[in-house]
Motif scaffolding. Structure first.
Motif, PDB file in Angstrom:
ATOM      1  N   GLY A 206       0.434  -1.411  -0.488  1.00  0.00           N
ATOM      2  CA  GLY A 206       0.569   0.058   0.149  1.00  0.00           C
ATOM      3  C   GLY A 206       0.940   1.263  -0.187  1.00  0.00           C
ATOM      4  N   PRO A 207       0.298   2.455   0.686  1.00  0.00           N
ATOM      5  CA  PRO A 207       0.779   3.633  -0.158  1.00  0.00           C
ATOM      6  C   PRO A 207       1.501   3.849   1.766  1.00  0.00           C
ATOM      7  CG  PRO A 207      -1.013   3.662  -0.950  1.00  0.00           C
ATOM      8  CD  PRO A 207      -1.972   2.443   0.085  1.00  0.00           C
ATOM      9  N   ALA A 208       3.001   4.397   1.508  1.00  0.00           N
ATOM     10  CA  ALA A 208       3.640   4.260   2.509  1.00  0.00           C
ATOM     11  C   ALA A 208       3.289   5.417   3.189  1.00  0.00           C
ATOM     12  CB  ALA A 208       5.246   5.258   2.206  1.00  0.00           C
ATOM     13  N   ALA A 209       2.652   5.811   3.707  1.00  0.00           N
ATOM     14  CA  ALA A 209       1.289   6.978   4.274  1.00  0.00           C
ATOM     15  C   ALA A 209      -0.119   5.610   5.057  1.00  0.00           C
ATOM     16  CB  ALA A 209       0.773   7.783   4.376  1.00  0.00           C
ATOM     17  N   ALA A 210      -0.662   5.293   4.674  1.00  0.00           N
ATOM     18  CA  ALA A 210      -1.448   4.110   4.997  1.00  0.00           C
ATOM     19  C   ALA A 210      -0.908   2.983   5.534  1.00  0.00           C
ATOM     20  CB  ALA A 210      -2.353   3.864   3.297  1.00  0.00           C
ATOM     21  N   LEU A 211       0.362   2.688   4.908  1.00  0.00           N
ATOM     22  CA  LEU A 211       0.323   1.645   5.372  1.00  0.00           C
ATOM     23  C   LEU A 211       1.553   1.601   7.476  1.00  0.00           C
ATOM     24  CD1 LEU A 211       2.631   0.274   3.042  1.00  0.00           C
ATOM     25  CD2 LEU A 211       0.688  -0.968   4.033  1.00  0.00           C
ATOM     26  N   ASP A 212       2.186   3.539   7.188  1.00  0.00           N
ATOM     27  CA  ASP A 212       2.533   3.767   8.614  1.00  0.00           C
ATOM     28  C   ASP A 212       1.603   3.974   9.585  1.00  0.00           C
ATOM     29  OD1 ASP A 212       4.521   4.294  10.075  1.00  0.00           O
ATOM     30  OD2 ASP A 212       4.527   6.349   9.817  1.00  0.00           O
ATOM     31  N   LEU A 213       0.420   4.647   9.125  1.00  0.00           N
ATOM     32  CA  LEU A 213      -0.173   4.673  10.215  1.00  0.00           C
ATOM     33  C   LEU A 213      -1.349   3.297  10.524  1.00  0.00           C
ATOM     34  CD1 LEU A 213      -2.109   8.222   8.515  1.00  0.00           C
ATOM     35  CD2 LEU A 213      -0.311   8.048  10.225  1.00  0.00           C
ATOM     36  N   TRP A 214      -1.282   2.096   9.413  1.00  0.00           N
ATOM     37  CA  TRP A 214      -1.945   0.746   9.826  1.00  0.00           C
ATOM     38  C   TRP A 214      -1.534   0.027  10.529  1.00  0.00           C
ATOM     39  CZ3 TRP A 214      -0.575  -4.117   7.509  1.00  0.00           C
ATOM     40  CH2 TRP A 214      -1.516  -4.535   7.521  1.00  0.00           C
ATOM     41  N   LEU A 215      -0.196   0.633  10.134  1.00  0.00           N
ATOM     42  CA  LEU A 215       0.591  -0.423  11.411  1.00  0.00           C
ATOM     43  C   LEU A 215       0.825   0.049  12.748  1.00  0.00           C
ATOM     44  CD1 LEU A 215       3.856  -1.391   8.996  1.00  0.00           C
ATOM     45  CD2 LEU A 215       2.531  -2.489  10.157  1.00  0.00           C
ATOM     46  N   TRP A 216       0.484   1.736  12.605  1.00  0.00           N
ATOM     47  CA  TRP A 216       0.482   2.123  14.289  1.00  0.00           C
ATOM     48  C   TRP A 216      -0.948   1.747  14.740  1.00  0.00           C
ATOM     49  CZ3 TRP A 216       3.831   3.795  17.381  1.00  0.00           C
ATOM     50  CH2 TRP A 216       4.432   4.544  17.271  1.00  0.00           C
ATOM     51  N   ARG A 217      -1.892   1.725  14.022  1.00  0.00           N
ATOM     52  CA  ARG A 217      -2.794   1.709  14.639  1.00  0.00           C
ATOM     53  C   ARG A 217      -3.595   3.107  14.368  1.00  0.00           C
ATOM     54  NH1 ARG A 217      -4.821  -3.571  16.731  1.00  0.00           N
ATOM     55  NH2 ARG A 217      -6.261  -1.711  18.298  1.00  0.00           N
ATOM     56  N   ARG A 218      -2.975   3.668  13.461  1.00  0.00           N
ATOM     57  CA  ARG A 218      -4.036   5.595  13.892  1.00  0.00           C
ATOM     58  C   ARG A 218      -4.553   5.212  12.178  1.00  0.00           C
ATOM     59  NH1 ARG A 218      -1.212   4.574  18.126  1.00  0.00           N
ATOM     60  NH2 ARG A 218      -0.837   6.896  19.295  1.00  0.00           N
ATOM     61  N   GLY A 219      -4.235   4.962  11.424  1.00  0.00           N
ATOM     62  CA  GLY A 219      -5.462   4.722  10.171  1.00  0.00           C
ATOM     63  C   GLY A 219      -6.222   2.972   9.858  1.00  0.00           C
ATOM     64  N   ASP A 220      -6.838   2.794   8.914  1.00  0.00           N
ATOM     65  CA  ASP A 220      -7.761   1.970   8.753  1.00  0.00           C
ATOM     66  C   ASP A 220      -7.121   1.156   7.602  1.00  0.00           C
ATOM     67  OD1 ASP A 220      -8.280   2.698   5.820  1.00  0.00           O
ATOM     68  OD2 ASP A 220     -10.831   3.545   7.367  1.00  0.00           O
ATOM     69  N   ASP A 221      -7.038   0.205   7.110  1.00  0.00           N
ATOM     70  CA  ASP A 221      -6.646  -0.863   6.055  1.00  0.00           C
ATOM     71  C   ASP A 221      -7.031  -0.686   4.400  1.00  0.00           C
ATOM     72  OD1 ASP A 221      -8.999  -2.302   6.167  1.00  0.00           O
ATOM     73  OD2 ASP A 221      -7.698  -4.401   6.688  1.00  0.00           O
ATOM     74  N   SER A 222      -7.711   0.547   4.677  1.00  0.00           N
ATOM     75  CA  SER A 222      -8.032   0.464   2.989  1.00  0.00           C
ATOM     76  C   SER A 222      -7.696   0.526   1.726  1.00  0.00           C
ATOM     77  CB  SER A 222      -9.593   1.647   2.987  1.00  0.00           C
ATOM     78  OG  SER A 222      -8.853   2.913   3.814  1.00  0.00           O
ATOM     79  N   GLU A 223      -6.558   1.039   2.181  1.00  0.00           N
ATOM     80  CA  GLU A 223      -5.168   0.989   0.806  1.00  0.00           C
ATOM     81  C   GLU A 223      -4.472  -0.317   1.032  1.00  0.00           C
ATOM     82  OE1 GLU A 223      -4.262   5.483  -0.353  1.00  0.00           O
ATOM     83  OE2 GLU A 223      -4.585   5.599   1.400  1.00  0.00           O
ATOM     84  N   VAL A 224      -4.357  -0.866   2.050  1.00  0.00           N
ATOM     85  CA  VAL A 224      -3.755  -1.934   1.653  1.00  0.00           C
ATOM     86  C   VAL A 224      -4.215  -3.192   1.530  1.00  0.00           C
ATOM     87  CG1 VAL A 224      -2.193  -3.740   4.030  1.00  0.00           C
ATOM     88  CG2 VAL A 224      -3.053  -1.136   4.532  1.00  0.00           C
ATOM     89  N   SER A 225      -3.323  -3.986   0.668  1.00  0.00           N
ATOM     90  CA  SER A 225      -3.659  -5.097  -0.483  1.00  0.00           C
ATOM     91  C   SER A 225      -2.413  -6.400   0.455  1.00  0.00           C
ATOM     92  CB  SER A 225      -3.637  -4.853  -1.497  1.00  0.00           C
ATOM     93  OG  SER A 225      -4.435  -4.496  -1.893  1.00  0.00           O
ATOM     94  N   VAL A 226      -3.341  -7.325   0.466  1.00  0.00           N
ATOM     95  CA  VAL A 226      -2.908  -8.462   1.253  1.00  0.00           C
ATOM     96  C   VAL A 226      -2.703  -9.886   1.037  1.00  0.00           C
ATOM     97  CG1 VAL A 226      -2.108 -10.339   3.581  1.00  0.00           C
ATOM     98  CG2 VAL A 226      -2.460  -7.643   3.633  1.00  0.00           C
ATOM     99  N   ALA A 227      -2.080 -10.645   0.005  1.00  0.00           N
ATOM    100  CA  ALA A 227      -1.451 -11.987  -0.417  1.00  0.00           C
ATOM    101  C   ALA A 227      -1.070 -12.614   0.230  1.00  0.00           C
ATOM    102  CB  ALA A 227      -1.115 -11.282  -2.078  1.00  0.00           C
ATOM    103  N   GLY A 228      -0.984 -14.383  -0.135  1.00  0.00           N
ATOM    104  CA  GLY A 228      -0.229 -15.133   0.605  1.00  0.00           C
ATOM    105  C   GLY A 228      -0.858 -15.681   1.143  1.00  0.00           C
ATOM    106  N   ASP A 229       0.084 -16.783   2.102  1.00  0.00           N
ATOM    107  CA  ASP A 229      -0.519 -17.823   3.333  1.00  0.00           C
ATOM    108  C   ASP A 229      -1.551 -17.123   4.252  1.00  0.00           C
ATOM    109  OD1 ASP A 229      -0.750 -20.561   4.520  1.00  0.00           O
ATOM    110  OD2 ASP A 229       0.635 -19.280   5.896  1.00  0.00           O
ATOM    111  N   PRO A 230      -2.455 -16.919   4.732  1.00  0.00           N
ATOM    112  CA  PRO A 230      -3.855 -16.623   5.996  1.00  0.00           C
ATOM    113  C   PRO A 230      -3.272 -17.175   7.109  1.00  0.00           C
ATOM    114  CG  PRO A 230      -4.855 -18.036   3.954  1.00  0.00           C
ATOM    115  CD  PRO A 230      -3.047 -18.176   4.013  1.00  0.00           C
ATOM    116  N   GLU A 231      -2.439 -18.391   7.658  1.00  0.00           N
ATOM    117  CA  GLU A 231      -2.125 -19.163   8.620  1.00  0.00           C
ATOM    118  C   GLU A 231      -0.626 -17.167   9.233  1.00  0.00           C
ATOM    119  OE1 GLU A 231       0.539 -19.980  12.121  1.00  0.00           O
ATOM    120  OE2 GLU A 231       0.846 -20.160   9.792  1.00  0.00           O
ATOM    121  N   THR A 232      -0.075 -16.779   7.952  1.00  0.00           N
ATOM    122  CA  THR A 232       1.264 -17.048   8.625  1.00  0.00           C
ATOM    123  C   THR A 232       1.011 -15.346   8.368  1.00  0.00           C
ATOM    124  OG1 THR A 232       3.451 -17.982   6.746  1.00  0.00           O
ATOM    125  CG2 THR A 232       3.984 -15.423   7.280  1.00  0.00           C
ATOM    126  N   TYR A 233       0.305 -14.884   7.881  1.00  0.00           N
ATOM    127  CA  TYR A 233      -0.419 -13.438   7.939  1.00  0.00           C
ATOM    128  C   TYR A 233      -1.618 -12.793   9.531  1.00  0.00           C
ATOM    129  CZ  TYR A 233      -3.117  -9.043   7.289  1.00  0.00           C
ATOM    130  OH  TYR A 233      -3.983  -7.687   7.483  1.00  0.00           O
TER     131      TYR A 233
END
Length: 270
Positions: free
Chosen positions: A231-258
Motif C-alpha cells: 500500500g502507499p507508505a503513509a497508509a501502511l505507516d498509519l495502519w501499523l501504528w493503529r492510526r489508520g484503517d486498511d482501506s488502502e492496504v492489500s494482502v496476498a499469501g498464506d492466511p496463517e502466516t498473515y
C-alpha cells in the motif's frame, strides 16, 4: 524489485522533528483540552500534549548527559492548559537544539541496542509524526504524511517498536516471512516471524516463547515471501501504528502466516 534504504539524512530527520512538533502544537493550541484522543482512548488532548512534552524533555536531557544514562525524574504536570503549552514549547525547543551540530554516530544512552544520537533522532522524528496524527485525530483535522518519512516509518515501527530485542532477551527466528511493500516509494521491508524470551530486569516480568518478529535483510537469492502486504507508505505507516484503517492496504499469501503477523502488530502503541 531492489531493496532500497529507508533512512533519511540526519538534517532531514531534524527538519521533520521540528515541523511535526510545530504542527502538533498548532493543532492542540486550538483544541478542547478535554477532547478524547481516538487513537489513545485513555488520553484527552491535555494528556497527549503532556505526553509528548515530557518525552521530548527526557530525550533532551539524555542527549545532554551523553554517553551516560541520565538521571531523569518526571516533572509535576501543570494544571492550566496554557502552562502545558508553555512547557512543551521549552522542552521541544530543547530537544531540537540538542541535535544541532551533533554527529549522529556519537554515543548516547537509549533503550535499544543502538546507543547513538542517530537512533534517538530517528525515533523522535517518528514519535513527533505519530503524535501529530493523534492531535489531528483529536481535533477532527487531517494533513498529509511525507512519503519518504512514512516509508522509513514502516521500517521503524516494524524494526524498532515491534521488532527490537532488548539486551536481556533472546530472539529465535521461526517459520514465516512477510514482505511489506510501499507502492508509492518502491521500498520493501522484510520481516521474519519468531519468538522472544527473557526476563526484564526492571519489571521482573518473564517472557517465554512470545510471538515476535524481526526486520531482516532482503534475501540475496530469489526467495518468495509467505505473505506480501502492500500500500502507499503513509497508509501502511498509519495502519501499523493503529492510526489508520486498511482501506488502502492489500494482502496476498498464506492466511496463517498473515494471522501470526497481525497478532504481533495488533498491540496498541501510545
Amino acid at each position: 524489485m531492489t531493496h532500497l534504504s529507508t533512512r533519511l539524512a540526519p538534517n532531514a530527520y531534524l527538519a521533520h522533528l521540528r515541523a511535526e512538533s510545530a504542527r502538533f502544537r498548532e493543532v492542540l493550541a486550538d483544541c478542547d483540552p478535554t477532547a478524547r484522543v481516538p487513537s489513545c482512548p485513555d488520553w484527552d488532548a491535555a494528556a497527549l500534549l503532556w505526553h509528548l512534552a515530557i518525552v521530548q524533555r527526557h530525550w533532551a536531557q539524555t542527549l545532554a548527559a551523553r554517553p551516560e544514562k541520565p538521571d531523569v525524574t518526571e516533572p509535576t504536570r501543570p494544571e492550566a492548559y496554557a502552562d502545558l503549552l508553555a512547557a512543551f514549547d521549552v522542552w521541544s525547543a530543547d530537544l531540537a537544539g540538542a541535535f544541532e551540530g551533533v554527529d549522529p554516530s556519537e554515543a548516547a544512552w537509549n533503550w535499544s541496542d543502538d546507543h547513538t544520537v542517530g537512533f534517538i533522532l530517528r525515533r523522535q522524528a517518528h514519535e513527533a509524526l505519530i503524535h501529530r496524527v493523534d492531535a489531528e485525530l483529536t481535533a477532527g483535522l487531517a494533513s498529509d504524511l511525507d512519503p519518504l518519512l512514512a516509508t522509513d516509518g514502516v521500517d521503524e515501527v516494524l524494526g524498532v517498536m515491534y521488532g527490537a530485542c532488548p539486551p536481556w532477551g533472546v530472539w529465535e527466528p521461526g517459520e514465516g516471512v512477510v514482505r511489506v511493500d510501499t507502492t508509492d516509494t518502491g521500498e520493501q521491508v522484510w520481516v521474519r516471524l519468531g519468538t522472544f524470551s527473557g526476563t526484564s530486569p526492571d519489571s521482573g516480568t518473564t517472557y517465554t516463547d512470545e510471538a515476535d518478529l524481526h526486520v531482516v535483510p532482503a534475501p540475496e537469492e530469489d526467495v518468495e515471501p509467505d505473505v506480501v502486504v502492500d500500500g502507499p507508505a503513509a497508509a501502511l505507516d498509519l495502519w501499523l501504528w493503529r492510526r489508520g484503517d486498511d482501506s488502502e492496504v492489500s494482502v496476498a499469501g498464506d492466511p496463517e502466516t498473515y494471522a501470526r503477523f497481525r497478532a504481533v502488530v495488533d498491540t496498541p502503541i501510545d
